[in-house]
Scaffold this motif. Structure first.
Motif, PDB file in Angstrom:
ATOM      1  N   ARG A   6       1.152  -0.934  -0.157  1.00 34.46           N
ATOM      2  CA  ARG A   6      -0.282   0.105  -0.402  1.00 34.46           C
ATOM      3  C   ARG A   6       0.751   1.071  -0.309  1.00 34.46           C
ATOM      4  N   ARG A  28      -0.286   1.466 -11.277  1.00 34.44           N
ATOM      5  CA  ARG A  28      -1.471   0.583 -11.314  1.00 34.44           C
ATOM      6  C   ARG A  28      -0.468  -0.804 -12.397  1.00 34.44           C
ATOM      7  N   GLU A  33      -1.368  -1.256  -4.303  1.00 29.02           N
ATOM      8  CA  GLU A  33      -2.353  -0.147  -3.837  1.00 29.02           C
ATOM      9  C   GLU A  33      -2.315   1.316  -3.482  1.00 29.02           C
ATOM     10  N   SER A  34      -2.682   1.714  -3.972  1.00 28.47           N
ATOM     11  CA  SER A  34      -3.066   3.266  -4.320  1.00 28.47           C
ATOM     12  C   SER A  34      -3.620   4.288  -3.508  1.00 28.47           C
ATOM     13  N   HIS A  35      -3.740   4.762  -3.067  1.00 29.77           N
ATOM     14  CA  HIS A  35      -4.510   5.523  -1.479  1.00 29.77           C
ATOM     15  C   HIS A  35      -4.560   6.871  -1.675  1.00 29.77           C
ATOM     16  N   GLN A  59      -9.936   7.559 -11.378  1.00 31.01           N
ATOM     17  CA  GLN A  59     -10.126   6.423 -11.533  1.00 31.01           C
ATOM     18  C   GLN A  59      -8.894   5.448 -11.758  1.00 31.01           C
ATOM     19  N   ASP A  62      -6.620   3.133  -6.287  1.00 29.63           N
ATOM     20  CA  ASP A  62      -7.268   2.085  -6.328  1.00 29.63           C
ATOM     21  C   ASP A  62      -8.513   2.259  -4.746  1.00 29.63           C
ATOM     22  N   GLU A  63      -8.126   3.501  -4.440  1.00 30.87           N
ATOM     23  CA  GLU A  63      -9.178   4.494  -3.958  1.00 30.87           C
ATOM     24  C   GLU A  63      -8.726   5.569  -3.231  1.00 30.87           C
TER      25      GLU A  63
END
Length: 200
Positions: A6, A28, A33-35, A59, A62-63
């Motif tokens: 993350r 990507r 995970e990209s927050h 878009q 991820d969050e």
């Protein structure tokens, strides 16, 4: 290679919105995970400087989090991450983080990353710098932040603006031990077998 699970990505209103966008595009392609937090000023800068719409950038995440939402998950140290990159980082955001005066989720998340002794990388976009800026940057460095202005490299003989942007983003990913094809490395050969970097 140590793989991060993350990362928090902050995009401020400083010039250079493309650095944050390219970073999200690169993530990507990686198991990360990209927050993401995008400041209100960044929303305007994205429109001024790029052909991307805000929704296009969102878009890529991820969050996505609301900029004023200081109660979001990433505002707590119990939410585990491998750190945070602010790309680009404005002087205002840098100064808030340096002084601990966090008025929004972006600077609050950065403060949490520091207190939890995780990696905080600031792609600071400002020049020239006066003594107040430099004092704040020294304070941040002493607190464990990594100051990584996107200074162009030329040893890889960049041909386009994209080459310059990609190299800066790839080198920031290196800080997290994330291997990306964006970066050209001195003394290594590219996919075509030719030296990827050379003095010119």
């Amino acid at each position: 290679m140590t793989t991060a699970s993350r990362l928090i990505i902050g995009i401020t209103g400083a010039s250079g919105a493309i650095y944050g966008i390219r970073l999200l595009q690169a993530l990507r392609e990686l198991p990360v995970e990209s927050h993401v937090i995008i400041s209100r000023s960044a929303e305007m800068t994205i429109g001024y400087e790029t052909s991307y719409k805000l929704r296009d950038v969102q878009q890529l995440a991820d969050e996505i989090y609301s900029f004023p939402d200081v109660g979001a998950a990433i505002s707590s140290g119990s939410f585990r991450t491998d750190g945070m990159i602010i790309a680009p980082c404005s002087i205002r955001s840098m100064s808030e983080i340096a002084t601990g005066v966090t008025s929004n989720l972006l600077t609050r998340a950065a403060d949490v990353v520091l207190k939890e002794r995780r990696k905080l990388v600031l792609m600071l976009r400002e020049t020239p710098l006066h003594s107040g800026h430099l004092r704040n940057l020294l304070s941040l460095s002493e607190m464990g932040a990594i100051i990584a202005p996107p200074v162009p490299a030329f040893y890889h003989n960049p041909q386009t603006l994209d080459d310059v942007i990609n190299q800066s983003v790839g080198r920031v990913l290196d800080i997290f031990d994330l291997e990306s094809p964006l970066v050209s490395r001195w003394g290594e050969r590219g996919p075509d077998g030719n030296p990827s970097s050379r003095r010119g």
